[in-house]
Design a protein around this motif. Sequence first.
Motif, PDB file in Angstrom:
ATOM      1  N   PRO A 146       0.823  -1.203   0.000  1.00 25.33           N
ATOM      2  CA  PRO A 146       0.000   0.000   0.000  1.00 25.33           C
ATOM      3  C   PRO A 146       0.863   1.262   0.000  1.00 25.33           C
ATOM      4  N   LYS A 147       0.348   2.278  -0.663  1.00 28.09           N
ATOM      5  CA  LYS A 147       1.042   3.553  -0.686  1.00 28.09           C
ATOM      6  C   LYS A 147       0.930   4.219   0.678  1.00 28.09           C
ATOM      7  N   LYS A 148       1.911   4.994   0.996  1.00 24.20           N
ATOM      8  CA  LYS A 148       1.878   5.753   2.243  1.00 24.20           C
ATOM      9  C   LYS A 148       0.848   6.857   2.062  1.00 24.20           C
ATOM     10  N   VAL A 149      -0.152   6.887   2.929  1.00 24.14           N
ATOM     11  CA  VAL A 149      -1.241   7.831   2.806  1.00 24.14           C
ATOM     12  C   VAL A 149      -0.998   8.991   3.759  1.00 24.14           C
ATOM     13  N   ARG A 150      -1.129  10.195   3.228  1.00 28.52           N
ATOM     14  CA  ARG A 150      -1.002  11.384   4.065  1.00 28.52           C
ATOM     15  C   ARG A 150      -2.411  11.836   4.409  1.00 28.52           C
ATOM     16  N   ILE A 151      -2.730  11.780   5.687  1.00 24.01           N
ATOM     17  CA  ILE A 151      -4.073  12.136   6.142  1.00 24.01           C
ATOM     18  C   ILE A 151      -4.041  13.557   6.668  1.00 24.01           C
ATOM     19  N   SER A 152      -5.038  14.317   6.265  1.00 24.89           N
ATOM     20  CA  SER A 152      -5.132  15.705   6.697  1.00 24.89           C
ATOM     21  C   SER A 152      -5.171  15.785   8.222  1.00 24.89           C
ATOM     22  N   PRO A 153      -4.417  16.716   8.808  1.00 30.41           N
ATOM     23  CA  PRO A 153      -4.424  16.856  10.268  1.00 30.41           C
ATOM     24  C   PRO A 153      -5.810  17.168  10.826  1.00 30.41           C
TER      25      PRO A 153
END
Length: 166
Positions: A45-52
């Motif tokens: 899986p791709k590294k997901v950047r989740i909104s703060p």
Amino acid sequence: MASSKSKKKNKPAKKTVAKKPMKKNAIKKIAEKAALRVIPARVIPKKVRISPVFQPLLAKLQRRRNEITGQVNHLEQDLRDDLADNQNTPGDSADHGSGELNQHLSVTLMENDRVELERIERAILRIENGTYGECETCEKTIPMPRLKAIPWATRCITCQSREEGA
């Protein structure tokens, strides 16, 4: 009278047909098709950047998912115990009716938990995909107070009201 073994020996030999050599283009096509069928053993899986902004909501959803999973496991165990008790315990029809009512209640609660769990899982996927907080009907942003109250909401209040016919 002739035996069946002698009949088999008298059969003519099968004809062998010489195969034509395959053309280079045919070999390439077969190789290309085979290459398309290769499925990777494991997808990383791709590294997901989740909104703060959504981090607290994600944590809330994950906590609720864990709570529901625990509740469902507990209800399943209780249901198994009730079924075993009802089969092994003699009693009148009122006793058995009460046991069946408890079983029905457990199944209903498990179904409600399953529905909520599905909504939570979809919300977590939307957070990971970057589509969380968008109304699936009008595509406007769902207000944060609504998401805090119902973190698995997929529609803004206006669209949800229209959907419910209010």
